[in-house]
Scaffold this active site. Structure first.
Site, mmCIF file in Angstrom:
data_model
loop_
_atom_site.group_PDB
_atom_site.id
_atom_site.type_symbol
_atom_site.label_atom_id
_atom_site.label_comp_id
_atom_site.label_asym_id
_atom_site.label_seq_id
_atom_site.Cartn_x
_atom_site.Cartn_y
_atom_site.Cartn_z
ATOM 1 N N SER A 93 0.826 -1.201 0.000
ATOM 2 C CA SER A 93 0.000 0.000 0.000
ATOM 3 C C SER A 93 0.866 1.258 0.000
ATOM 4 O O SER A 93 1.647 1.482 -0.911
ATOM 5 C CB SER A 93 -0.964 -0.024 1.185
ATOM 6 O OG SER A 93 -1.853 1.062 1.146
ATOM 7 N N ASP A 145 -1.726 1.371 -3.594
ATOM 8 C CA ASP A 145 -2.441 0.279 -4.260
ATOM 9 C C ASP A 145 -3.821 0.712 -4.738
ATOM 10 O O ASP A 145 -4.611 -0.125 -5.188
ATOM 11 C CB ASP A 145 -2.537 -0.954 -3.361
ATOM 12 C CG ASP A 145 -3.247 -0.682 -2.042
ATOM 13 O OD1 ASP A 145 -3.277 0.480 -1.607
ATOM 14 O OD2 ASP A 145 -3.751 -1.640 -1.437
ATOM 15 N N ASP A 187 -3.872 6.185 -2.953
ATOM 16 C CA ASP A 187 -2.707 5.639 -2.273
ATOM 17 C C ASP A 187 -2.004 4.634 -3.189
ATOM 18 O O ASP A 187 -2.382 4.464 -4.346
ATOM 19 C CB ASP A 187 -3.084 5.043 -0.920
ATOM 20 C CG ASP A 187 -4.001 3.835 -1.026
ATOM 21 O OD1 ASP A 187 -4.566 3.599 -2.101
ATOM 22 O OD2 ASP A 187 -4.145 3.114 -0.014
ATOM 23 N N ASP A 209 -6.615 1.622 -3.490
ATOM 24 C CA ASP A 209 -7.896 1.213 -2.923
ATOM 25 C C ASP A 209 -8.512 2.320 -2.074
ATOM 26 O O ASP A 209 -9.679 2.232 -1.697
ATOM 27 C CB ASP A 209 -7.777 -0.088 -2.120
ATOM 28 C CG ASP A 209 -6.850 0.021 -0.911
ATOM 29 O OD1 ASP A 209 -6.105 1.017 -0.812
ATOM 30 O OD2 ASP A 209 -6.858 -0.900 -0.079
#
Length: 480
Positions: free
Chosen positions: A104, A258, A256, A260
């Protein structure tokens, strides 16, 4: 290199470790093998879908995980570069358990794995992750590097799902009638650089949208050369805020690493509270359910304990039912499934949708914001003002040797001022406000892994919020 201790970096919800000291190809193989035996075979699933982010170590680690899975005779489907919600889409659409290699927003030296069952159902410490960890540790300690005796090796195949993911999201939100908008998007060199063009562009036969997209840091680079891919930290929004004002844009979006989570900036460059986004999207989703013939009273929306007080107020004003839960995606997802909730939001900018297998997707939340803005003439600051009713402190962390004693001091302070309490997640003290005295509430939650107390405060006005924040912080830190 000594054998890593998995309990050091297999956390409550996912795997997050330093490469290669903690997370390396041997560990990835063992975790893949353990995932196959403890989750995939136990669930009777025919295969596993595996995706990865743009970190330099991700391709090699994801292939090692696939090898561990295939050692059990299970097919591993590699979907390559994707966002975390892209992996959730694949898990839901294909009906397969999944693994997403990402850390992340963590610094470049980290990588990690997010695991799910078929239909994007979460795998956490209490839902299988502990068993996966323990089995993988046994494999590592014994030096095992092959599957069970007599098992035929499963195939490892590749599949591109990016276009299907984009088309699926676009059919969930109607953007056909919006007015032209200019939007600056900061991908932070993360996976938004791949998914934003796919969803907002014309790939896979998608119709062109009346959007002018100004990209910031769309180049995929897991070393994060421009800034951390963590928009929750205000300094990481500076470039986006500046660009929105310079270009006279209607709004800005930040993802962010990743992709999500999605953060929103208005036309002035001011950050829009994730609680305001939660209330806005909740209003739209409740209205859509009502239009489809569902009674508003039968529609539920989930929010967590540090969401603004405006969130349950606005849900109730729509005639729907707000369901309050603990902070954390496993709690939100579980509560949404129990309630069959249409939507869920967290103040960390995770947004969950029933139509997306109760999983979180920042991109779908972004589409709702674009639709809400484009369907009416007002600027975003005026649109979101109706959902931003109170003054909030944001989350403030304090290192505290005795978190119980610090919490007790804060509780005594609040009790003396007429507050009521609940302990759903940490301590929440709520003062309703009397005779013109503004309402306020605060929540204190202890970290599961560090000697930290996390404080969130909200009040009817900024002065009251500042006073409560400062008084409680002094007590927490032993200064009062």
């Amino acid at each position: 290199m000594s054998t890593p201790v998995l309990s050091d970096f297999v956390k409550a919800y996912d795997v997050r470790g330093v490469v290669p000291e903690q997370l390396n190809v041997d560990v990835a193989w063992a975790l893949g093998s353990a995932f196959a035996s403890e989750i995939v075979i136990a669930d009777g699933a025919p295969g596993v879908v595996i995706g990865h982010d743009m970190r330099p170590s991700s391709p090699e680690l994801s292939r090692a995980f696939a090898a561990g899975v295939s050692a059990h005779g299970i097919e591993a489907t590699l979907i390559g570069l994707c966002s975390t919600d892209g992996l959730y889409y694949a898990s839901g659409a294909l009906g397969l358990p999944g693994a997403m290699f990402t850390a992340s927003h963590n610094p470049a030296r980290y990588n990690g794995i997010k695991l799910c069952r078929a239909g994007a159902r979460p795998v956490g410490q209490d839902s299988g992750l502990a068993q996966v960890r323990d089995t993988a540790q046994q494999l590592l300690d014994s030096g095992t590097s092959a599957g069970p005796a007599g098992a035929a090796r499963g195939s490892v195949v590749e599949r591109d799902v990016l276009g299907d993911y984009a088309a699926f999201l676009r059919q969930l939100v109607d953007l056909s009638a919006i007015r032209p908008l200019t939007v600056v998007v900061d991908a932070g060199n993360g996976m938004g650089g791949l998914t934003v063009p796919a969803v907002l562009g014309t790939g896979a036969g998608l119709e062109a949208l009346p959007l002018t997209v100004i990209p910031l840091y769309f180049e995929l680079d897991g070393t994060f050369p421009n800034h951390e891919a963590n928009p929750l930290e205000p300094e990481n929004l500076r470039d986006l805020q500046r660009a929105v004002v310079e270009h006279g844009a209607d709004l800005g979006l930040a993802f962010d690493g990743d992709a999500d989570r999605c953060f929103v900036v208005d036309e002035h460059g001011d950050a829009v509270s994730p609680s305001a986004v939660t209330a806005l999207v909740a209003t739209r989703e409740v209205a859509r359910e009502v239009e489809a013939g569902t009674r508003a009273a039968d529609v539920s929306v989930v929010y967590n304990v540090i969401s603004s007080a405006a969130v349950p107020e606005i849900i109730a004003e729509q005639g729907a039912r707000g369901v309050r839960t603990r902070v954390g995606h496993s709690f939100i997802k579980a509560e949404m499934a129990r309630e069959d909730a249409v939507f869920g939001g967290e103040h960390s900018a995770h947004y969950y949708f029933r139509d997306f297998w109760f999983a979180d997707t920042g991109m779908l939340a972004a589409l709702h914001v674009l639709a809400a803005l484009g369907e009416q003439p007002e600027p975003l600051s005026r649109l979101t003002a109706a959902y931003s009713r109170y003054a909030a402190s944001g989350e403030i962390n304090s290192t505290v040797a005795d978190t119980s004693a610090a919490t007790a001091r804060a509780r005594s302070w609040a009790a003396a001022r007429g507050a009521e309490f609940d302990e759903l997640d940490g301590l929440t003290a709520t003062y309703a406000g009397v005779d013109g005295d503004p309402m306020w509430w605060f929540n204190l939650r202890a970290s599961n892994t560090e000697p930290l107390l996390r404080l969130n405060v909200e009040a009817g006005d900024a002065d009251t919020m500042s006073r409560v924040r400062d008084d409680v912080l002094a007590l927490v830190r032993g200064e009062g």
